[in-house]
Design a protein around this motif. Structure first.
Motif, PDB file in Angstrom:
ATOM      1  N   ILE A 201       0.866  -1.185   0.000  1.00 51.48           N
ATOM      2  CA  ILE A 201       0.000   0.000   0.000  1.00 51.48           C
ATOM      3  C   ILE A 201       0.898   1.229   0.000  1.00 51.48           C
ATOM      4  CG2 ILE A 201      -1.590   1.342   1.442  1.00 51.48           C
ATOM      5  CD1 ILE A 201      -2.998  -1.210   2.161  1.00 51.48           C
ATOM      6  N   GLY A 202       0.537   2.220  -0.789  1.00 51.45           N
ATOM      7  CA  GLY A 202       1.345   3.420  -0.896  1.00 51.45           C
ATOM      8  C   GLY A 202       1.516   4.068   0.469  1.00 51.45           C
ATOM      9  N   GLY A 269      -4.451  -6.209   8.725  1.00 53.46           N
ATOM     10  CA  GLY A 269      -5.614  -6.970   8.267  1.00 53.46           C
ATOM     11  C   GLY A 269      -6.422  -6.260   7.194  1.00 53.46           C
ATOM     12  N   PHE A 270      -5.919  -5.124   6.702  1.00 51.74           N
ATOM     13  CA  PHE A 270      -6.603  -4.346   5.660  1.00 51.74           C
ATOM     14  C   PHE A 270      -7.999  -3.895   6.107  1.00 51.74           C
ATOM     15  CE2 PHE A 270      -3.682  -7.056   3.218  1.00 51.74           C
ATOM     16  CZ  PHE A 270      -2.985  -6.109   2.501  1.00 51.74           C
ATOM     17  N   ASP A 271      -8.201  -3.715   7.403  1.00 49.68           N
ATOM     18  CA  ASP A 271      -9.509  -3.252   7.862  1.00 49.68           C
ATOM     19  C   ASP A 271      -9.573  -1.732   7.699  1.00 49.68           C
ATOM     20  OD1 ASP A 271     -11.795  -2.539   9.130  1.00 49.68           O
ATOM     21  OD2 ASP A 271     -11.358  -3.564  11.020  1.00 49.68           O
ATOM     22  N   PRO A 272     -10.476  -1.240   6.844  1.00 50.77           N
ATOM     23  CA  PRO A 272     -10.548   0.215   6.632  1.00 50.77           C
ATOM     24  C   PRO A 272     -10.849   1.009   7.904  1.00 50.77           C
ATOM     25  CG  PRO A 272     -11.731  -0.931   4.898  1.00 50.77           C
ATOM     26  CD  PRO A 272     -11.392  -1.969   5.951  1.00 50.77           C
ATOM     27  N   GLN A 311     -20.912   2.745   4.459  1.00 51.35           N
ATOM     28  CA  GLN A 311     -20.396   2.408   3.126  1.00 51.35           C
ATOM     29  C   GLN A 311     -19.039   3.045   2.844  1.00 51.35           C
ATOM     30  OE1 GLN A 311     -23.187   4.302   3.432  1.00 51.35           O
ATOM     31  NE2 GLN A 311     -23.090   6.081   2.090  1.00 51.35           N
ATOM     32  N   LYS A 313     -16.601   2.763   4.606  1.00 44.85           N
ATOM     33  CA  LYS A 313     -15.584   1.837   5.098  1.00 44.85           C
ATOM     34  C   LYS A 313     -15.760   0.432   4.518  1.00 44.85           C
ATOM     35  CE  LYS A 313     -13.381   4.467   8.289  1.00 44.85           C
ATOM     36  NZ  LYS A 313     -11.925   4.696   8.309  1.00 44.85           N
ATOM     37  N   GLU A 314     -16.769   0.223   3.685  1.00 41.43           N
ATOM     38  CA  GLU A 314     -16.987  -1.109   3.093  1.00 41.43           C
ATOM     39  C   GLU A 314     -16.396  -1.173   1.700  1.00 41.43           C
ATOM     40  OE1 GLU A 314     -21.182  -1.937   3.474  1.00 41.43           O
ATOM     41  OE2 GLU A 314     -20.873  -2.794   5.460  1.00 41.43           O
ATOM     42  N   VAL A 315     -15.252  -0.604   1.579  1.00 43.41           N
ATOM     43  CA  VAL A 315     -14.537  -0.533   0.306  1.00 43.41           C
ATOM     44  C   VAL A 315     -13.090  -0.914   0.599  1.00 43.41           C
ATOM     45  CG1 VAL A 315     -16.063   1.219  -0.688  1.00 43.41           C
ATOM     46  CG2 VAL A 315     -14.138   1.934   0.712  1.00 43.41           C
ATOM     47  N   PRO A 316     -12.278  -1.113  -0.440  1.00 47.03           N
ATOM     48  CA  PRO A 316     -10.874  -1.444  -0.174  1.00 47.03           C
ATOM     49  C   PRO A 316     -10.175  -0.353   0.642  1.00 47.03           C
ATOM     50  CG  PRO A 316     -11.411  -1.917  -2.438  1.00 47.03           C
ATOM     51  CD  PRO A 316     -12.598  -1.197  -1.869  1.00 47.03           C
ATOM     52  N   PHE A 317      -9.113  -0.760   1.323  1.00 43.60           N
ATOM     53  CA  PHE A 317      -8.387   0.145   2.222  1.00 43.60           C
ATOM     54  C   PHE A 317      -8.014   1.453   1.530  1.00 43.60           C
ATOM     55  CE2 PHE A 317      -4.940   1.710   4.818  1.00 43.60           C
ATOM     56  CZ  PHE A 317      -5.299   1.343   6.108  1.00 43.60           C
ATOM     57  N   ASP A 318      -7.491   1.351   0.308  1.00 44.98           N
ATOM     58  CA  ASP A 318      -7.017   2.580  -0.338  1.00 44.98           C
ATOM     59  C   ASP A 318      -8.155   3.485  -0.804  1.00 44.98           C
ATOM     60  OD1 ASP A 318      -7.808   0.966  -2.417  1.00 44.98           O
ATOM     61  OD2 ASP A 318      -5.914   1.053  -3.519  1.00 44.98           O
ATOM     62  N   GLU A 319      -9.360   2.939  -0.926  1.00 46.39           N
ATOM     63  CA  GLU A 319     -10.496   3.781  -1.313  1.00 46.39           C
ATOM     64  C   GLU A 319     -11.269   4.292  -0.103  1.00 46.39           C
ATOM     65  OE1 GLU A 319     -12.996   1.521  -3.947  1.00 46.39           O
ATOM     66  OE2 GLU A 319     -11.316   0.952  -5.221  1.00 46.39           O
TER      67      GLU A 319
ATOM     68  N   THR B  85     -20.412  -0.687  -3.265  1.00 46.30           N
ATOM     69  CA  THR B  85     -19.247  -0.977  -2.441  1.00 46.30           C
ATOM     70  C   THR B  85     -18.761  -2.382  -2.749  1.00 46.30           C
ATOM     71  OG1 THR B  85     -20.508  -1.912  -0.611  1.00 46.30           O
ATOM     72  CG2 THR B  85     -20.168   0.464  -0.582  1.00 46.30           C
ATOM     73  N   LEU B  86     -17.545  -2.660  -2.335  1.00 49.22           N
ATOM     74  CA  LEU B  86     -16.970  -3.993  -2.520  1.00 49.22           C
ATOM     75  C   LEU B  86     -17.866  -5.031  -1.855  1.00 49.22           C
ATOM     76  CD1 LEU B  86     -14.499  -5.607  -3.508  1.00 49.22           C
ATOM     77  CD2 LEU B  86     -13.445  -5.192  -1.290  1.00 49.22           C
ATOM     78  N   SER B 107      -6.796  -2.817  -5.673  1.00 51.06           N
ATOM     79  CA  SER B 107      -6.496  -2.392  -4.307  1.00 51.06           C
ATOM     80  C   SER B 107      -5.895  -3.536  -3.503  1.00 51.06           C
ATOM     81  CB  SER B 107      -7.770  -1.930  -3.592  1.00 51.06           C
ATOM     82  OG  SER B 107      -8.292  -0.793  -4.220  1.00 51.06           O
ATOM     83  N   GLN B 113     -10.631  -8.701   2.515  1.00 48.42           N
ATOM     84  CA  GLN B 113     -11.919  -8.159   2.929  1.00 48.42           C
ATOM     85  C   GLN B 113     -13.056  -9.047   2.445  1.00 48.42           C
ATOM     86  OE1 GLN B 113     -10.568  -4.210   1.341  1.00 48.42           O
ATOM     87  NE2 GLN B 113     -11.855  -3.452   2.989  1.00 48.42           N
ATOM     88  N   ARG B 116     -13.646 -12.045   4.489  1.00 46.24           N
ATOM     89  CA  ARG B 116     -14.339 -11.807   5.755  1.00 46.24           C
ATOM     90  C   ARG B 116     -15.853 -11.771   5.571  1.00 46.24           C
ATOM     91  NH1 ARG B 116      -9.718  -8.529   7.458  1.00 46.24           N
ATOM     92  NH2 ARG B 116     -10.526  -6.622   6.546  1.00 46.24           N
ATOM     93  N   TRP B 117     -16.290 -11.362   4.380  1.00 45.03           N
ATOM     94  CA  TRP B 117     -17.724 -11.179   4.164  1.00 45.03           C
ATOM     95  C   TRP B 117     -18.403 -12.413   3.570  1.00 45.03           C
ATOM     96  CZ3 TRP B 117     -15.960  -6.129   1.514  1.00 45.03           C
ATOM     97  CH2 TRP B 117     -15.826  -5.108   2.465  1.00 45.03           C
ATOM     98  N   TRP B 129      -0.483  -3.980  -5.259  1.00 48.71           N
ATOM     99  CA  TRP B 129       0.956  -4.266  -5.312  1.00 48.71           C
ATOM    100  C   TRP B 129       1.291  -5.399  -4.354  1.00 48.71           C
ATOM    101  CZ3 TRP B 129       2.561   1.419  -3.772  1.00 48.71           C
ATOM    102  CH2 TRP B 129       2.100   2.316  -4.750  1.00 48.71           C
TER     103      TRP B 129
END
Lengths: 442, 325
Positions: A201-202, A269-272, A311, A313-319, B85-86, B107, B113, B116-117, B129
């Motif tokens: 992640i950047g 854990g990539f949790d947003p 919503q 936070k229900e997206v990928p970490f970077d978004e 959303t994802l 991403s 994620q 988990r769902w 990456w």
């Protein structure tokens, strides 16, 4: 019928800027009428075993309203704040639209009427926080705005910042800088280090913050303006601020509670929910921040409350949008995770007075400025004549952080399920109990 | 094993088990009719948020050779921008009762994620990456077929490590299987920290070249020169490209790998790409084999022996148990 505006808090100890002692507190008509042993009034609020402190003051609370009422309203934020021991919160100007005019300040004041705690507006430094022209700072200052910030963006143009400093210096207001150099932070979502490298992640390097702190300290020196840094997150940033103040610069800095508790590894854990701005930093940075707090060197610990809809936070970490719902939990998290509890010794433990001071009277002095000599007004001391803004904390109460049970409309938090020790029992705002036995009265 | 999310930190035994399982399916792929009923009645969906025709085709071919039904979801970035959303996307798939989702996402972390769902298996086909576990497995499998073992192999991974999920997965898989890895790149194309990575680092390809058994070239994207990560593709090729001159200095037994698609003339000279020692097409073929093994491992019963299942019409689906991968 007893006079509702007169009551006594009994059985507690008082902890304020002057120290700690056992005392009852008599409140009458919005002010502290007496502090001492054996006080009585027809109306008694039980505070046995509790600590009475000056009400907490948050310099950095995202309100959601106007613009994101689904995530938060002024009233829901204020209710969460009061339940968290706050008697005053300063709303960030990063609403939609941005608070940048007399009309928007008046709107916020109207929205705040009848709220569970004092909600004060801050305003942006530039119109629309676009970094182009200054807001009418004198007009806004006359309406009571004391903090100016282009939150989440910051002022990048050094010449514009210089002008803002110079203009603000004459008005007695505080310029708050969000310190992050955008070109170094671009594409970053996590503290740059081993974890950003491993997780792919950047990263946002610590230096993205530090180069701005470095530059702005120089500009503050040039202009003599009062500078307050928003949510600093690195050891070096705080060291620079500390040494600048030792040299006499009128500069202060706040730290967000999340940066005192969590580190970059917590994002593994990539949790947003663990995404913050500024990002959660290294374990060394966190230790340095906690060390400053323990040494009484932090000017303010803020909630940096940032309401989001689910919503976001229900997206990928970077978004995902950064930030968490914090107002109701900041004090309890600090008490549980930073101070020495019953559970035995803890590395870097923070004293109760240092934690409460950084949540209460120290930010209050940034907000209100130095009290003019000879006036009766005092901040942070509970004594006869002081405004009755008080938090009554039961330091031994244990509970579980359940976001769904919170008063905030925003429930995103990385702390869900944590065991907490210490809970606000009563919150008194202007002499009125806004929280009684842990229940919000508004 | 329910999911295949990544190989970072996975034990050698788990990787070796999948490689051994791959041998069984290599045998299937060599048949006149390369198809077995092992996953009949199972449905595998590919969910690609980022275009990758090769990886998608490889997974779909693998699933079809195991007689699974395949579904293909293309999620254009525009529909995500419209607000889905994802989690919405994941739950939509869930409602279709799919057994495994093969996900590619721009991403990092998105497959974690989803796992988990979702109740179904999740296979990471590349996230940001971060990781590309089946690429790492097929690379290991290719080297294992060629050299017999990865133990003691000296592998140079050359190029844009920083932005490469292939490099991240390969580093950990290669070293878990006993190889020594050297990353070769300018500082601008390395991750900001290599703390904890079991690798050596060099900025000098020519010094590493002669002592390498494997030169693994990464794709050099043109955008990198606009981000000032390299001055120009010309300079990149001069320092880090496997040119004809450099190829002549390779050790006799050395091989060249590339995850594809190749930028001929940038990271690899066109003539070098066509040498026998360049195993790119083996990698593609092995990709199908390894992905068959992964699908089988996740979706077939853990007790079933693939040698029995292969060609056995009566073998039926058994829900796989086990914990998360």
């Amino acid at each position: 019928m007893a006079d509702l505006h007169t009551f006594v808090l009994k059985g507690a100890s008082v902890l304020d800027a002057s120290g700690r002692r056992s005392a009852d507190v008599l409140v009458r008509d919005g002010f502290v009428a007496a502090v001492g042993e054996g006080l009585d009034a027809p109306r008694v609020l039980d505070a046995a075993g509790c600590i009475i402190t000056p009400g907490l003051v948050d310099l950095n609370a995202g309100l959601g309203e106007p613009g994101a009422e689904e995530a938060e309203t002024v009233h829901s934020a204020a209710r969460a704040a009061a339940l968290g021991g706050y008697t005053t919160i300063v709303g960030r100007a990063d609403t939609d639209p941005v608070v940048d005019s007399a009309a928007s300040v008046r709107e916020l004041r109207a929205l705040a009427e009848g709220a569970a705690c004092r909600v004060l507006p801050s305003a942006s430094i530039t119109v629309g926080a676009r970094g182009e022209r200054l807001t009418p700072m004198a007009e806004l200052a006359a309406l009571g705005v004391r903090l100016f910030a282009d939150d989440g963006v910051g002022i990048h143009d050094a010449r514009l910042l210089r002008r803002a400093f110079e203009y603000a210096a004459g008005l007695g207001v505080v310029i708050c800088q969000f310190a992050q150099e955008p070109s170094l932070a671009a594409g970053g979502h996590l503290h740059e280090g081993p974890w950003s490298a491993r997780l792919g992640i950047g990263g946002i390097p610590a230096e993205a913050e530090e180069v701005v702190v470095m530059r702005d300290l120089a500009l503050a020196r040039l202009t003599g303006a009062q500078l307050h840094f928003r949510t600093l997150s690195t050891a070096a940033s705080l060291a620079m601020v500390h040494s600048a103040r030792r040299r006499g610069l009128p500069v202060t800095a706040e730290v967000a509670m999340a940066n005192l508790l969590l580190v970059d590894e917590d994002c593994a854990g990539f949790d947003p929910a663990t995404k913050f701005r500024p990002p959660l930093r290294s374990a060394e940075d966190r230790r340095a921040l906690v060390g400053r707090l323990a040494a009484g060197e932090l000017d303010a610990v803020v909630s940096a409350h940032t309401p989001h809809s689910v919503q976001d936070k229900e997206v990928p970490f970077d978004e995902a949008a950064p930030g968490a719902s914090m107002l109701q939990w900041t004090l309890a998290l600090g008490l549980s995770e930073l101070t020495l509890g019953e559970g035995g010794p803890q590395a870097n433990a923070v004293g109760l007075a240092e934690l409460i001071g950084a949540l209460s009277w120290k930010p209050a002095s940034i907000l209100h400025g130095t009290v003019p000599a000879g006036t009766a007004l005092t901040y942070g001391v509970i004594e006869s004549g002081a405004a009755a803004d008080l938090a009554v904390i039961d330091p031994t109460a244990t509970w579980i952080l359940d976001p769904a049970a919170g008063a905030s409309r925003s429930r995103t938090t990385p702390f869900a399920g944590r065991s907490l020790r210490g809970r606000v029992r009563h919150t008194i705002v202007g002499g009125e109990p806004m929280v009684l036995d842990g229940v919000a009265q508004r | 094993m329910k999911h295949l999310l990544g190989v970072i930190g996975q034990p050698r035994a788990m990787l070796e088990e999948l490689l051994q399982l791959s041998d069984s399916f290599a045998e299937v792929n060599a048949r006149a009719i390369p198809k077995v009923p092992a996953l009949r009645g199972r449905t595998v969906a590919t969910l690609f948020f980022e275009d990758s025709t090769r990886t998608r085709l490889s997974f779909e071919t693998a699933a079809k050779r195991l007689s699974a039904d395949t579904l293909s979801f293309s999620v254009s970035s525009s529909s995500v921008k419209k607000g889905e959303t994802l989690r919405d996307t994941a739950l939509t798939l869930q409602a279709m009762r799919i057994d495994a989702i093969v996900v590619r996402h721009a991403s990092s972390g998105a497959p974690w994620q989803l796992a988990r769902w979702l109740d179904c298996s999740v296979i990471n086909a590349g996230d940001g990456w971060h990781e590309h576990p089946t690429q790492a497995l097929l690379d290991c499998y290719t080297l294992r077929r060629h050299f017999g073992s990865l133990d003691g192999l000296r592998i140079a991974i050359v190029g844009d490590i920083k932005h490469s999920r292939v490099a991240r997965s390969d580093v950990w898989a290669f070293t878990a299987l006993g190889a020594e890895v050297t990353l070769v790149a300018p500082r601008t194309l390395l991750p900001p920290s290599l703390e904890g990575w079991p690798v050596q680092v060099s900025e000098d390809l020519d010094r590493v070249l002669g002592s390498s058994d494997v030169v693994y070239l990464l794709r050099m994207q043109r955008e990198r020169q606009h981000e000032a990560l390299v001055p120009s593709l010309r300079e990149y090729t001069a320092r880090f490209g496997l040119t004809r001159d450099r190829a002549e200095r390779l050790a006799d037994r050395a091989v060249v790998l590339h995850p594809g698609p190749m930028n001929r003339g940038v990271e690899i000279a066109p003539e070098v790409a066509d040498l026998d020692r360049c195993l790119v097409l083996d990698q593609v073929a092995n990709g199908v084999t390894v992905r068959m093994a992964v699908l089988y491992k996740l979706l077939a019963g853990s007790a079933a022996d693939p040698h029995d299942a292969v060609g056995d019409e009566a073998w039926g689906p058994i829900r796989s148990g086990g914990s998360d991968g």
